[in-house]
Design an enzyme around this catalytic site. Structure first.
Site, PDB file in Angstrom:
ATOM      1  N   HIS A 124     -20.155  20.694 -44.987  1.00  0.00           N
ATOM      2  CA  HIS A 124     -18.737  20.931 -45.247  1.00  0.00           C
ATOM      3  C   HIS A 124     -18.630  21.814 -46.501  1.00  0.00           C
ATOM      4  O   HIS A 124     -19.497  21.751 -47.379  1.00  0.00           O
ATOM      5  CB  HIS A 124     -18.075  19.576 -45.491  1.00  0.00           C
ATOM      6  CG  HIS A 124     -16.594  19.613 -45.671  1.00  0.00           C
ATOM      7  ND1 HIS A 124     -16.004  19.929 -46.865  1.00  0.00           N
ATOM      8  CD2 HIS A 124     -15.586  19.368 -44.809  1.00  0.00           C
ATOM      9  CE1 HIS A 124     -14.689  19.865 -46.732  1.00  0.00           C
ATOM     10  NE2 HIS A 124     -14.402  19.534 -45.493  1.00  0.00           N
ATOM     11  N   ASP A 202     -23.546  13.302 -48.690  1.00  0.00           N
ATOM     12  CA  ASP A 202     -22.130  13.368 -48.336  1.00  0.00           C
ATOM     13  C   ASP A 202     -21.931  12.432 -47.146  1.00  0.00           C
ATOM     14  O   ASP A 202     -22.343  12.731 -46.021  1.00  0.00           O
ATOM     15  CB  ASP A 202     -21.785  14.819 -47.980  1.00  0.00           C
ATOM     16  CG  ASP A 202     -20.378  14.964 -47.420  1.00  0.00           C
ATOM     17  OD1 ASP A 202     -19.727  13.937 -47.146  1.00  0.00           O
ATOM     18  OD2 ASP A 202     -19.939  16.110 -47.237  1.00  0.00           O
ATOM     19  N   GLN A 205     -18.341  11.398 -43.289  1.00  0.00           N
ATOM     20  CA  GLN A 205     -18.194  11.136 -41.848  1.00  0.00           C
ATOM     21  C   GLN A 205     -18.952   9.902 -41.378  1.00  0.00           C
ATOM     22  O   GLN A 205     -18.849   9.528 -40.203  1.00  0.00           O
ATOM     23  CB  GLN A 205     -18.654  12.362 -41.036  1.00  0.00           C
ATOM     24  CG  GLN A 205     -17.752  13.576 -41.193  1.00  0.00           C
ATOM     25  CD  GLN A 205     -16.334  13.339 -40.670  1.00  0.00           C
ATOM     26  OE1 GLN A 205     -16.068  12.403 -39.907  1.00  0.00           O
ATOM     27  NE2 GLN A 205     -15.408  14.180 -41.087  1.00  0.00           N
ATOM     28  N   LYS A 228     -10.509   8.507 -44.608  1.00  0.00           N
ATOM     29  CA  LYS A 228     -11.174   8.597 -43.308  1.00  0.00           C
ATOM     30  C   LYS A 228     -11.635   7.226 -42.828  1.00  0.00           C
ATOM     31  O   LYS A 228     -12.156   7.092 -41.729  1.00  0.00           O
ATOM     32  CB  LYS A 228     -12.385   9.526 -43.394  1.00  0.00           C
ATOM     33  CG  LYS A 228     -12.040  10.989 -43.651  1.00  0.00           C
ATOM     34  CD  LYS A 228     -13.296  11.828 -43.614  1.00  0.00           C
ATOM     35  CE  LYS A 228     -13.150  13.165 -44.281  1.00  0.00           C
ATOM     36  NZ  LYS A 228     -12.320  14.115 -43.560  1.00  0.00           N
ATOM     37  N   CYS A 366     -13.574  23.457 -42.072  1.00  0.00           N
ATOM     38  CA  CYS A 366     -14.221  23.603 -43.384  1.00  0.00           C
ATOM     39  C   CYS A 366     -15.737  23.721 -43.247  1.00  0.00           C
ATOM     40  O   CYS A 366     -16.492  23.245 -44.125  1.00  0.00           O
ATOM     41  CB  CYS A 366     -13.854  22.452 -44.337  1.00  0.00           C
ATOM     42  SG  CYS A 366     -12.104  22.341 -44.651  1.00  0.00           S
TER      43      CYS A 366
HETATM   44  N1  C6P Z   1     -13.526  16.755 -43.487  1.00  0.00           N
HETATM   45  C1  C6P Z   1     -12.430  17.276 -41.411  1.00  0.00           C
HETATM   46  O1  C6P Z   1     -11.442  17.454 -40.697  1.00  0.00           O
HETATM   47  P1  C6P Z   1     -12.115  15.158 -48.542  1.00  0.00           P
HETATM   48  O2  C6P Z   1     -11.235  16.265 -48.054  1.00  0.00           O
HETATM   49  O3  C6P Z   1     -12.505  15.303 -49.974  1.00  0.00           O
HETATM   50  O4  C6P Z   1     -11.581  13.800 -48.195  1.00  0.00           O
HETATM   51  O5  C6P Z   1     -13.455  15.253 -47.670  1.00  0.00           O
HETATM   52  C2  C6P Z   1     -14.189  16.436 -47.646  1.00  0.00           C
HETATM   53  C3  C6P Z   1     -15.285  16.351 -46.645  1.00  0.00           C
HETATM   54  C4  C6P Z   1     -16.596  16.380 -47.103  1.00  0.00           C
HETATM   55  N2  C6P Z   1     -17.620  16.263 -46.257  1.00  0.00           N
HETATM   56  C5  C6P Z   1     -17.446  16.124 -44.934  1.00  0.00           C
HETATM   57  C6  C6P Z   1     -18.639  15.968 -44.041  1.00  0.00           C
HETATM   58  C7  C6P Z   1     -16.155  16.093 -44.407  1.00  0.00           C
HETATM   59  O6  C6P Z   1     -15.978  15.951 -43.096  1.00  0.00           O
HETATM   60  C8  C6P Z   1     -15.050  16.222 -45.288  1.00  0.00           C
HETATM   61  C9  C6P Z   1     -13.647  16.271 -44.761  1.00  0.00           C
HETATM   62  C10 C6P Z   1     -12.237  16.798 -42.818  1.00  0.00           C
HETATM   63  O7  C6P Z   1     -13.572  17.442 -40.981  1.00  0.00           O
HETATM   64  C11 C6P Z   1     -11.222  17.597 -43.537  1.00  0.00           C
HETATM   65  S1  C6P Z   1     -11.744  19.247 -43.857  1.00  0.00           S
END
Ligand code: C6P
Length: 409
Positions: A124, A202, A205, A228, A366
């Protein structure tokens, strides 16, 4: 007993809504953000109605209650990921802020020209751009582990890069938000450690779906987002090994993160407060604690089996549709499928799906470098959670057929 998603859904008021008078709501955008159970909504409501005050500051009844609830949530999160101590749990705004915190503090203290940070092509943007910014500031080099044809990481190249380069940190996603690939982070961490590199995982997910154990993974840092995993927005967690966090300089300066301040300089508060400058997201942290309570009460293996069965059904039926290409074919993957359709743009597909009440994400999710690697500009992504049902999958598949009929001549 089989997992009863139909009953579970009753806990989620938003899922009781219709998209329009005759069209039910089919929510398949869970990888972007999950829905919230009544218990989390009630917790937020109760907090603001009866417990609201600032934390760690006032010596009064409400402030003490808010502090106890906020710190209680931290302990719930500590147990949720099996951290050794609550001091290793830092509340952040989410995964993005957690990764930036490490890049900007651990990075500032430890990285210089000649050093290498290893990210991967499937990350991401949060786990790429944070490191690009830090690389520009601190002079280190950023390399990426490439992918194999099935959407898994090229482990041979990973091992070679660790052997040949001066790798100081591996910034690695546990689960890809686009390919669904689940990476073998425990093994990859072991290999990184054997070469003297730290590992940041990270887990945005995977935290919503699996029981994570930071001690078993032995990762040095782990980041995830509350929204999430049934919790509110604006709250997430950075886990870090205590000795590393102790040695890192602070991220933001301000209230609560200091021990002493004079006009000449300041000293820092103990963990975790050193990294929580200013009034934190109190209600959100407490709400995330309620989300953890909900997940703890759930039969997670049964929920996973249910999600996986739905995913297999969705994946197989989607793959059968003419012109559809589902991205990624990793043997171990999470319950999401991103796809393209020949002759139709991702945003147009998502728009037709929305008319059928089906909420999905369209775009690059992203993960622009990953989309570039796959030779596409955008894809449509359907992502499942335990409250989805076979009827959701049916409606999604029917809507994709409808999109094909409308958009592909
Ligand atoms: N992915 C998606 O629709 P935040 O925005 O900080 O809560 O999470 C960022 C992020 C970081 N790593 C991974 C693997 C992610 O999937 C995400 C967030 C969302 O896939 C929003 S872009």
């Amino acid at each position: 007993m089989a997992f009863d998603a139909a009953t579970i859904r009753q806990d989620f008021p938003i899922l009781q809504q219709m998209r329009s008078a005759t069209v039910p709501l089919t929510y398949l955008d869970n990888a972007a953000s999950s829905q919230k159970p009544q218990s989390v909504i009630d917790t937020l409501n109760t907090y603001y109605r009866t417990q609201n005050a600032n934390v760690h500051r006032g010596i009064h009844w409400l402030s003490e209650m808010a502090t106890e609830l906020y710190e209680g949530a931290r302990v719930k999160l500590q147990k949720f990921v099996n951290a050794k101590t609550r001091r290793e749990i830092i509340f952040t705004r989410g995964t993005t802020e957690a990764i930036n915190l490490v890049a900007q503090t651990w990075g500032r203290a430890n990285l210089k020209a000649g050093d290498v940070v290893l990210s991967t092509v499937m990350e991401h943007h949060a786990n790429i751009v944070s490191w690009q910014i830090a690389a520009e500031q601190y002079g280190f080099t950023l390399h990426y582990v490439p992918l194999l044809y099935d959407g898994t990481l090229d482990q041979a190249t990973y091992a070679r890069l660790l052997r040949e380069e001066n790798v100081k940190l591996v910034a690695l996603t546990h689960g890809s938000n686009t390919l669904g690939t689940i990476n073998p982070v425990a093994d990859m961490t072991q290999l990184a450690h054997a070469h003297g590199a730290l590992v940041l995982v990270d887990a945005a997910q995977t935290a919503p779906h699996f029981k994570l154990d930071v001690q078993a993974l032995d990762c040095d840092f782990l980041a995830f987002s509350g929204h999430k995993m049934l919790g509110p927005t604006g709250i997430g967690v950075l886990y870090g090994k205590r000795e590393l966090l102790e040695a890192m300089p602070p991220f933001l300066g301000g209230g609560d993160m200091i021990a002493t301040v004079t006009l000449e300089g300041s000293t820092w508060n103990q963990l975790p407060y050193k990294f929580e400058a200013g009034t934190p997201a109190i209600a959100q942290a407490i709400g995330l604690g309620a989300a953890v309570d909900y997940l703890n009460a759930l039969d997670l293996p049964a929920a996973n089996a249910h999600e996986h069965a739905l995913f297999v059904e969705l994946y197989e039926r989607l793959s059968e549709i003419a012109g559809v290409r589902v991205l990624g074919a990793a043997p171990e993957r999470g319950a999401l499928a991103a796809f393209t359709m020949e002759g139709a743009h991702a945003h147009d597909i998502a728009q037709v799906l929305d008319q059928h009440g089906v909420a999905v994400r369209a775009g690059h999710h992203c993960t622009m470098p990953l989309h570039q690697h796959l030779g596409i500009a955008a894809s449509v992504r359907a992502s499942l959670y335990f409250y989805n049902t076979a009827a959701d999958v049916d409606r999604f598949i029917q809507a994709v057929y409808a999109a094909r009929k409308t958009l592909v001549s």
